[in-house]
Design an enzyme around this catalytic site. Structure first.
Site, PDB file in Angstrom:
ATOM      1  N   HIS A 323      24.086  39.459  89.385  1.00 18.36           N
ATOM      2  CA  HIS A 323      24.283  39.542  90.793  1.00 18.36           C
ATOM      3  C   HIS A 323      25.740  39.985  91.197  1.00 18.36           C
ATOM      4  CE1 HIS A 323      20.192  37.914  91.242  1.00 18.36           C
ATOM      5  NE2 HIS A 323      20.430  38.176  92.492  1.00 18.36           N
ATOM      6  N   GLY A 324      26.521  39.329  90.561  1.00 21.64           N
ATOM      7  CA  GLY A 324      28.112  39.361  90.856  1.00 21.64           C
ATOM      8  C   GLY A 324      29.077  39.194  89.597  1.00 21.64           C
TER       9      GLY A 324
END
Lengths: 397, 63, 331
Positions: A323-324
């Site tokens: 996601h990041g």
């Protein structure tokens, strides 16, 4: 190590550079990008391995021996990266089946490129990388046929889902591409409705919630009255749901215009009564991918309890990193991993919930799930120090 | 009863959003017709137009 | 769904959108630019002193005080403030033409700040929200002439002109923006607001640093383009009708004066700017330092009511001094 995997690997030299127009990607990259400068997407194709597979339908026997889909994607980051580094990246993508080459780059981007060199990432790369990996693994395991080159390319380059999913499965997609629905009017009714609904979710709810979520920064957290902090977090939970599900609606609706149904991605996740159900209803295509290509290869649930718990944790850590590229995402992944582990232990100790449990029990389960999920969004929405400040302020005043 | 009500609401919302193609309740068969869909699409479009402004454009807000 | 039902549904959607468009058009008949134009329309045949400009003039020029000051000196006049917030010289030109077409205007006061006279107005269609939306319906040919639209923006501009909902989208969005701001203020310390919005937002209209400000001055001096085409157009229109023009450097907040107006680049720029204005047949009045009290400003660039009254009185006194026989003698 399965035969053929290592055979497919080659030390790289930069071949087959393909120039694709860059698409501005401010959100994920987090850095300003010079628009209109082409990014180089380096498709490292092992021609002797891959091309025959593309033409496997023509019945070449040699092709069948070769490793399917040893398909590497590298990225050309301005003149800054050495070929050697790209080779390492390339190897890690191929061997460890992680889309994380890019995540690794993002993690280290700061130290490497302080001074603001522009970085270019193809839009949607996290998503279509997962589709590459799915194809490679499923082809290797014989779970799907090759299809023609056109069918493969339409799977990979399918524009409705290219940017942010849903992450498709080739074996689901192929029959639909070969035989799309012919009920055009109904497809357009559903497709247009879905697109409009997605846009409405995005503009009318998600963007309005930014009035609250823009306050999730250190200065405002310190200045605000304490009672409003949970409201901001709840608003973030609403915002991310409506934003992402709205996008998914647009993607699914766009695909439906062409008579192709792609999988649903959200199914009332905030109405679920335990964390496992939440993840079966939130970003469904990602959850399925993680189960099939991370959790199960690690042993899944068919191992000792401690291994299951570790597998759950690793799977959610992968989700977090996907996601990041920041420590806060790792923490978010660990948060959900811990919740899943706790849920598993609870089920083992107490047994599964009876279907006829009372409304109060159901409501309590729902409230607990909703609460823990939304608390986790603090790590998703803010960097780690800000998230910790948020909780300190929330709990301690 | 509460759960049944929530289920019904859920089904209706799914039908409105285009997720489900089946009408959840026979009593709502007027939702199958073109009058309903025309109105619903117009409502969605108007909502989108109304909310699609960018707040970064607003320094002055006296108009 | 059958073809017939799809056609009926689509037709009904379009019908509802057309109806909504008409409603928006109806509601927009009271938009601020239209109100301003109606104010101009309802003035008498003679306007002795007409104030034109952006929000600085809208808040800073008090026509009642100007009339009172003139009356006290034995010269009753009619003063009108046609200043309009969030506008640029193109809109000022349109408002001035609107007034000059219908009335006999004796003196035009044009208020500005910083390098506004020189600022060109390249516009995109997406900029035409709020009061800029008047370009769609008030002399759109001037927008085409001066706005330097790209061909895509030109197509969009002409398309949007046909649809009230597109023209007035800024007004609709402003209501949503107000709702967002109300939501954002929940649980937070109260933020100051004035009639135009949040005062802190108007810092965005100031230069980031004295260096940037000086650079802008130097760029204009180098290019020699002190008066943008709409400003030149405004002066030409006024001169052609025999209107006396006074260009006023509006009173600025002491912070602004100290930060920017003490710079050598600004001094030189102001000198050349004045020359360019005077060459165009207008008078130049430097009122930037007239109001030294911070409390008389509502933000960094806009005068508050008491500041406006003081400025207007001082302006009127200057106008009286400049024309002993009267700005005009009212018949």
């Amino acid at each position: 190590m399965r035969p053929g995997l290592r055979a497919g690997r080659r030390p790289s030299d930069l071949q087959h550079l393909r120039l694709l127009p860059a698409v501005p990607l401010p959100g994920r990259a987090g850095i300003s990008i010079r628009a209109r400068i082409p990014a180089a997407l380096d498709l490292r194709i092992i021609w002797r391995r891959f091309l025959p597979l593309l033409f496997a339908h023509s019945g070449r026997r040699r092709a069948r021996r070769f490793l399917p889909g040893n398909f590497r994607v590298g990225i050309h980051l301005q003149p800054a990266l050495s070929k050697r580094f790209l080779a390492l990246l390339d190897w890690s993508c191929a061997e460890h089946r992680l889309p994380g080459g890019f995540q690794i780059l993002e993690f280290f981007h700061g130290p490497l490129f302080r001074g603001g060199r522009a970085k270019f990432l193809p839009l949607g790369i996290s998503f279509f990388t997962f589709e590459f990996i799915h194809y490679a693994v499923d082809r290797y395991e014989g779970k799907t046929e090759a299809g023609s080159a056109a069918e493969y390319l339409s799977f990979i380059l399918y524009f409705p889902t290219m940017v942010a999913g849903p992450i498709k499965r080739y074996q689901d997609f192929l029959p639909k591409v070969r035989n799309p629905s012919k009920d055009t009017l109904e497809n357009w009714r559903i497709g247009c409705t879905r697109i409009l609904t997605g846009l409405a979710k995005k503009f009318c709810v998600a963007d309005v919630m930014t009035a609250f979520t823009n306050h999730l920064n250190k200065a405002d957290i310190l200045t605000a009255q304490r009672w409003v902090l949970p409201l901001w977090l709840l608003a973030y939970g609403m915002k991310i749901y409506f934003d992402f599900s709205g996008y998914s609606d647009i993607a699914i609706g766009s695909a439906r215009l062409f008579g192709i149904r792609v999988p649903e991605n959200f199914d009332w996740p905030y109405f679920q009564v335990n964390i496992a159900e939440f993840w079966r209803h939130w970003h469904i295509s990602l959850t399925r991918w993680l189960i099939d290509y991370v959790f199960i290869p690690l042993g899944g649930s068919r191992v000792a309890n401690s291994r299951i718990w570790a597998n759950l944790m690793v799977t959610m850590l992968v989700s977090g990193v996907w996601h990041g590229a920041g420590l806060n995402f790792v923490v978010w992944g660990a948060w959900h991993g811990a919740l899943l582990v706790v849920h598993r232990i609870w089920i083992q100790l107490r047994g599964p919930a009876p279907p006829d449990r009372g409304f109060i029990r159901l409501a309590a389960s729902w409230a607990g799930t909703f609460l823990w999920v939304n608390l986790g969004w603090a790590f998703f929405s803010m960097d780690l120090s800000t998230a910790l400040l948020f909780f300190r302020r929330l709990v301690g005043g | 009863m509460m759960l049944q009500l929530l289920e019904k609401i859920k089904s209706i919302l799914e039908y409105l959003g285009g997720v489900s193609e089946d009408l959840p309740l026979e009593s709502l068969r007027w939702m199958r017709g073109p009058l309903w869909w025309g109105t619903w699409w117009a409502v969605l479009i108007l909502s989108i137009v109304a909310f699609s402004g960018q707040s970064s454009k607003f320094i002055y807000i006296d108009f | 769904m059958t073809r017939r039902t799809v056609l009926i549904a689509s037709a009904l959607s379009v019908l509802i959108l057309v109806a909504a468009n008409l409603l928006v058009g109806r509601a927009a008949s009271n938009s601020v630019p239209r109100q301003r134009m109606r104010t101009i329309d309802s003035a008498g045949p003679v306007i002795d002193v007409l104030g034109i400009g952006n929000s600085l003039m809208a808040t800073g020029f008090d026509p009642d005080t100007v009339e009172r000051t003139f009356r006290a000196s034995g010269r009753p006049i009619i003063a009108l403030n046609a200043g309009l917030g969030a506008t640029n010289p193109l809109e000022h030109l349109i408002l001035a033409r609107h007034a000059l077409r219908q009335h006999s205007v004796k003196q035009l006061i044009y208020g500005f700040f910083d390098q506004q006279l020189s600022d060109d107005v390249p516009l995109k269609n997406s900029d035409l929200i709020g009061n800029h939306a008047m370009l769609y319906y008030a002399e759109p040919q001037l927008a085409v002439r001066y706005a330097q639209f790209s061909w895509m923006d030109l197509v969009a501009f002409q398309t949007y002109r046909c649809c009230a909902m597109f023209q007035e989208r800024g007004n609709i969005w402003a209501k949503v923006e107000k709702m967002r701001r109300a939501m954002a203020s929940v649980g937070m310390p109260r933020q100051a607001t004035n009639q135009f919005g949040r005062p802190e937002d108007f810092d965005l209209l100031e230069f980031v640093s004295p260096e940037e400000f000086s650079k802008r001055c130097r760029d204009v001096m180098r290019a020699g383009t002190f008066l943008s085409p709409p400003i030149q157009g405004l002066f030409q229109e006024a001169n052609a009708k025999g209107v006396k023009i006074t260009v006023v450097e509006m009173p600025m907040h002491p912070w602004h004066v100290k930060t920017f107006y003490d710079l050598p680049a600004w001094e030189e720029f102001r000198r050349l700017n004045r020359q360019a204005v005077e060459r165009s047949g207008a008078a130049y009045l430097d009122a930037s330092h007239w109001i030294p009290e911070e409390t008389k400003f509502q933000d960094h660039i806009h005068l508050g009511p008491s500041g406006a009254a003081q400025f207007s009185r001082m302006l009127a006194e200057r106008l009286i001094q400049a024309a002993p026989s009267g700005v005009t003698a009212r018949r």
